[in-house]
Design a protein around this motif. Structure first.
Motif, PDB file in Angstrom:
ATOM      1  N   ILE A   1       0.874  -1.171   0.000  1.00 11.72           N
ATOM      2  CA  ILE A   1       0.000   0.000   0.000  1.00 11.72           C
ATOM      3  C   ILE A   1       0.910   1.219   0.000  1.00 11.72           C
ATOM      4  CG2 ILE A   1      -1.737   1.342   1.238  1.00 11.72           C
ATOM      5  CD1 ILE A   1      -2.765  -1.280   2.449  1.00 11.72           C
ATOM      6  N   GLY A   2       0.882   1.963  -1.072  1.00 17.64           N
ATOM      7  CA  GLY A   2       1.788   3.096  -1.207  1.00 17.64           C
ATOM      8  C   GLY A   2       3.219   2.603  -1.165  1.00 17.64           C
ATOM      9  N   GLN A   3       4.067   3.243  -0.358  1.00 22.30           N
ATOM     10  CA  GLN A   3       5.451   2.765  -0.320  1.00 22.30           C
ATOM     11  C   GLN A   3       5.690   1.704   0.734  1.00 22.30           C
ATOM     12  OE1 GLN A   3       4.805   6.307   0.935  1.00 22.30           O
ATOM     13  NE2 GLN A   3       6.895   6.933   1.414  1.00 22.30           N
ATOM     14  N   TRP A   4       4.639   1.326   1.424  1.00 20.63           N
ATOM     15  CA  TRP A   4       4.800   0.320   2.467  1.00 20.63           C
ATOM     16  C   TRP A   4       4.354  -1.062   2.012  1.00 20.63           C
ATOM     17  CZ3 TRP A   4       3.065   5.287   3.766  1.00 20.63           C
ATOM     18  CH2 TRP A   4       3.947   6.002   4.587  1.00 20.63           C
ATOM     19  N   THR A   5       5.069  -2.083   2.485  1.00 16.07           N
ATOM     20  CA  THR A   5       4.652  -3.459   2.251  1.00 16.07           C
ATOM     21  C   THR A   5       4.252  -4.041   3.602  1.00 16.07           C
ATOM     22  OG1 THR A   5       6.296  -3.631   0.511  1.00 16.07           O
ATOM     23  CG2 THR A   5       5.290  -5.668   1.244  1.00 16.07           C
ATOM     24  N   TYR A   6       3.024  -4.450   3.693  1.00 14.03           N
ATOM     25  CA  TYR A   6       2.495  -4.979   4.943  1.00 14.03           C
ATOM     26  C   TYR A   6       2.469  -6.500   4.893  1.00 14.03           C
ATOM     27  CZ  TYR A   6       1.051  -0.192   5.773  1.00 14.03           C
ATOM     28  OH  TYR A   6       1.049   1.161   5.951  1.00 14.03           O
ATOM     29  N   TYR A   7       2.936  -7.096   5.974  1.00 18.25           N
ATOM     30  CA  TYR A   7       2.907  -8.555   6.094  1.00 18.25           C
ATOM     31  C   TYR A   7       2.015  -8.959   7.254  1.00 18.25           C
ATOM     32  CZ  TYR A   7       6.866  -9.100   2.866  1.00 18.25           C
ATOM     33  OH  TYR A   7       7.675  -9.105   1.758  1.00 18.25           O
ATOM     34  N   ARG A   8       1.288 -10.037   7.052  1.00 20.87           N
ATOM     35  CA  ARG A   8       0.519 -10.626   8.152  1.00 20.87           C
ATOM     36  C   ARG A   8       0.515 -12.138   7.982  1.00 20.87           C
ATOM     37  NH1 ARG A   8      -5.846  -9.422   6.566  1.00 20.87           N
ATOM     38  NH2 ARG A   8      -5.847 -10.693   4.668  1.00 20.87           N
ATOM     39  N   ARG A   9       0.153 -12.843   9.033  1.00 24.96           N
ATOM     40  CA  ARG A   9       0.092 -14.297   8.990  1.00 24.96           C
ATOM     41  C   ARG A   9      -0.972 -14.781   8.012  1.00 24.96           C
ATOM     42  NH1 ARG A   9       1.588 -17.077  13.944  1.00 24.96           N
ATOM     43  NH2 ARG A   9      -0.370 -18.218  13.835  1.00 24.96           N
ATOM     44  N   ASN A  10      -0.691 -15.915   7.391  1.00 26.62           N
ATOM     45  CA  ASN A  10      -1.714 -16.573   6.577  1.00 26.62           C
ATOM     46  C   ASN A  10      -2.257 -17.743   7.401  1.00 26.62           C
ATOM     47  OD1 ASN A  10      -3.167 -18.172   4.797  1.00 26.62           O
ATOM     48  ND2 ASN A  10      -1.859 -17.672   3.059  1.00 26.62           N
ATOM     49  N   GLU A  11      -3.311 -17.451   8.137  1.00 26.07           N
ATOM     50  CA  GLU A  11      -3.822 -18.435   9.098  1.00 26.07           C
ATOM     51  C   GLU A  11      -4.330 -19.705   8.422  1.00 26.07           C
ATOM     52  OE1 GLU A  11      -3.151 -18.151  12.144  1.00 26.07           O
ATOM     53  OE2 GLU A  11      -2.949 -16.013  12.564  1.00 26.07           O
ATOM     54  N   GLU A  12      -4.761 -19.579   7.173  1.00 21.58           N
ATOM     55  CA  GLU A  12      -5.247 -20.756   6.456  1.00 21.58           C
ATOM     56  C   GLU A  12      -4.104 -21.754   6.233  1.00 21.58           C
ATOM     57  OE1 GLU A  12      -8.232 -21.777   5.911  1.00 21.58           O
ATOM     58  OE2 GLU A  12      -7.655 -23.527   4.711  1.00 21.58           O
ATOM     59  N   THR A  13      -2.973 -21.251   5.730  1.00 23.51           N
ATOM     60  CA  THR A  13      -1.808 -22.134   5.541  1.00 23.51           C
ATOM     61  C   THR A  13      -1.352 -22.728   6.862  1.00 23.51           C
ATOM     62  OG1 THR A  13      -1.007 -20.799   3.680  1.00 23.51           O
ATOM     63  CG2 THR A  13       0.574 -22.270   4.724  1.00 23.51           C
ATOM     64  N   ILE A  14      -1.324 -21.902   7.898  1.00 23.68           N
ATOM     65  CA  ILE A  14      -0.861 -22.381   9.202  1.00 23.68           C
ATOM     66  C   ILE A  14      -1.768 -23.499   9.709  1.00 23.68           C
ATOM     67  CG2 ILE A  14      -0.500 -21.705  11.626  1.00 23.68           C
ATOM     68  CD1 ILE A  14       0.403 -18.920  10.477  1.00 23.68           C
ATOM     69  N   LYS A  15      -3.066 -23.327   9.478  1.00 22.93           N
ATOM     70  CA  LYS A  15      -4.015 -24.360   9.885  1.00 22.93           C
ATOM     71  C   LYS A  15      -3.777 -25.666   9.100  1.00 22.93           C
ATOM     72  CE  LYS A  15      -8.261 -22.905   9.691  1.00 22.93           C
ATOM     73  NZ  LYS A  15      -9.497 -22.682   8.916  1.00 22.93           N
ATOM     74  N   GLN A  16      -3.566 -25.516   7.797  1.00 23.34           N
ATOM     75  CA  GLN A  16      -3.316 -26.702   6.964  1.00 23.34           C
ATOM     76  C   GLN A  16      -1.998 -27.372   7.334  1.00 23.34           C
ATOM     77  OE1 GLN A  16      -5.500 -28.148   5.040  1.00 23.34           O
ATOM     78  NE2 GLN A  16      -6.967 -26.517   5.494  1.00 23.34           N
ATOM     79  N   PHE A  17      -1.036 -26.559   7.735  1.00 24.99           N
ATOM     80  CA  PHE A  17       0.266 -27.084   8.164  1.00 24.99           C
ATOM     81  C   PHE A  17       0.095 -27.918   9.442  1.00 24.99           C
ATOM     82  CE2 PHE A  17       4.271 -26.127  10.653  1.00 24.99           C
ATOM     83  CZ  PHE A  17       5.078 -27.030   9.974  1.00 24.99           C
ATOM     84  N   GLU A  18      -0.641 -27.377  10.404  1.00 24.55           N
ATOM     85  CA  GLU A  18      -0.951 -28.121  11.628  1.00 24.55           C
ATOM     86  C   GLU A  18      -1.615 -29.458  11.311  1.00 24.55           C
ATOM     87  OE1 GLU A  18      -2.409 -24.480  14.253  1.00 24.55           O
ATOM     88  OE2 GLU A  18      -3.122 -26.413  15.000  1.00 24.55           O
ATOM     89  N   LYS A  19      -2.541 -29.393  10.367  1.00 25.79           N
ATOM     90  CA  LYS A  19      -3.267 -30.592   9.968  1.00 25.79           C
ATOM     91  C   LYS A  19      -2.295 -31.615   9.360  1.00 25.79           C
ATOM     92  CE  LYS A  19      -7.234 -31.805   7.014  1.00 25.79           C
ATOM     93  NZ  LYS A  19      -8.145 -31.247   5.992  1.00 25.79           N
ATOM     94  N   TYR A  20      -1.396 -31.122   8.537  1.00 22.62           N
ATOM     95  CA  TYR A  20      -0.375 -31.982   7.925  1.00 22.62           C
ATOM     96  C   TYR A  20       0.463 -32.680   8.994  1.00 22.62           C
ATOM     97  CZ  TYR A  20       3.775 -33.407   5.313  1.00 22.62           C
ATOM     98  OH  TYR A  20       4.817 -34.136   4.783  1.00 22.62           O
ATOM     99  N   ILE A  21       0.920 -31.910   9.974  1.00 20.18           N
ATOM    100  CA  ILE A  21       1.731 -32.489  11.049  1.00 20.18           C
ATOM    101  C   ILE A  21       0.966 -33.636  11.718  1.00 20.18           C
ATOM    102  CG2 ILE A  21       2.873 -32.067  13.267  1.00 20.18           C
ATOM    103  CD1 ILE A  21       4.258 -30.390  11.389  1.00 20.18           C
ATOM    104  N   GLY A  22      -0.274 -33.369  12.050  1.00 19.55           N
ATOM    105  CA  GLY A  22      -1.076 -34.378  12.732  1.00 19.55           C
ATOM    106  C   GLY A  22      -1.297 -35.633  11.910  1.00 19.55           C
ATOM    107  N   LEU A  23      -1.486 -35.468  10.602  1.00 18.87           N
ATOM    108  CA  LEU A  23      -1.805 -36.626   9.759  1.00 18.87           C
ATOM    109  C   LEU A  23      -0.584 -37.310   9.179  1.00 18.87           C
ATOM    110  CD1 LEU A  23      -4.855 -35.266   7.710  1.00 18.87           C
ATOM    111  CD2 LEU A  23      -4.915 -36.937   9.574  1.00 18.87           C
TER     112      LEU A  23
END
Lengths: 113, 113
Positions: free
Chosen positions: B89-111
């Motif tokens: 946004i403008g000259q800034w790049t904002y980062y945030r967690r991708n909770e969907e991937t993190i959830k799928q990653f947790e699921k992967y670990i479990g399975l």
DNA sequence: TTGATAATTTGCAATATCTCTATATTATTT
DNA sequence: AAATAATATAGAGATATTGCAAATTATCAA
């Protein structure tokens, strides 16, 4: 024994992530989930002697297709991380999954990641 | 949309393990869990513009204490793995967690692990 | 358009990882 | 005691990662 004390810390978790940051080491851990399905019937899969499911290095080696020394080294990386445990019986070293660490690792992911 | 299609595969999982095999990158992901608690009030934490919780690179940099270029590089490793998402946004790049991937990653670990 | 700010990309040196061959160690068998 | 078998360790070359400074690109503001 206090369950809390088993909770892994950030440093241990990074060690585990490092151990799993290699496809072959992930494969080894996955194979060890079902030793009897993943190794040949004549493989040295322990059924008695109190280390059920343990598989010896050379049987793992023939599955992963790496050299003996690389296989041995990868197993020691997995051992260091706590994901597997080992027992030497005679001239064989048997490795199996450490389900307790794996469970704590899962818990860590859920709470801390 | 089909939930199964979100299940990550072994290759993606190894990418995530690599991204997390560094303490600082783990710290970044952890900080982004609660942006408002972990960054100063004057930090650029997005509240509107449809990217809530996004934090800009220089604010992350001042928390982790690495150079600007290393911080940027680490964020792009996290982005590649899918653990975070970004929006410029403008000259800034904002980062945030991708909770969907993190959830799928947790699921992967479990399975799969 | 010029200058300032934000971020990414590039180039680099140091360190770590990968994977092998060769050798050492440990245990068994003869 | 010597030969054999299983595993571990040492060492080496190739590749990857770490983290920095400098150069480049993008955006904003005057």
């Amino acid at each position: 024994m206090n369950r809390e004390s088993n909770m892994i810390n950030d440093e241990q978790a990074v060690e585990i992530f490092k151990a799993l940051s290699n496809q072959i080491r992930v494969n080894i851990l996955q194979m060890l989930k079902e030793p009897n399905n993943n190794f040949s019937p004549q493989a040295h899969v322990i059924k008695e002697k109190g280390f059920d499911g343990g598989v010896c290095v050379s049987d793992i080696r023939s599955k992963v297709g790496l050299s003996q020394s690389t296989t041995s080294q990868y197993l020691s990386i997995l051992l260091q991380s706590g994901l597997v445990e080992m027992k030497r019986i005679g001239q064989w070293t048997y490795y199996r999954r450490n389900e307790e660490t794996i469970k704590q690792f899962e818990k860590y992911i859920g709470l801390k990641i």
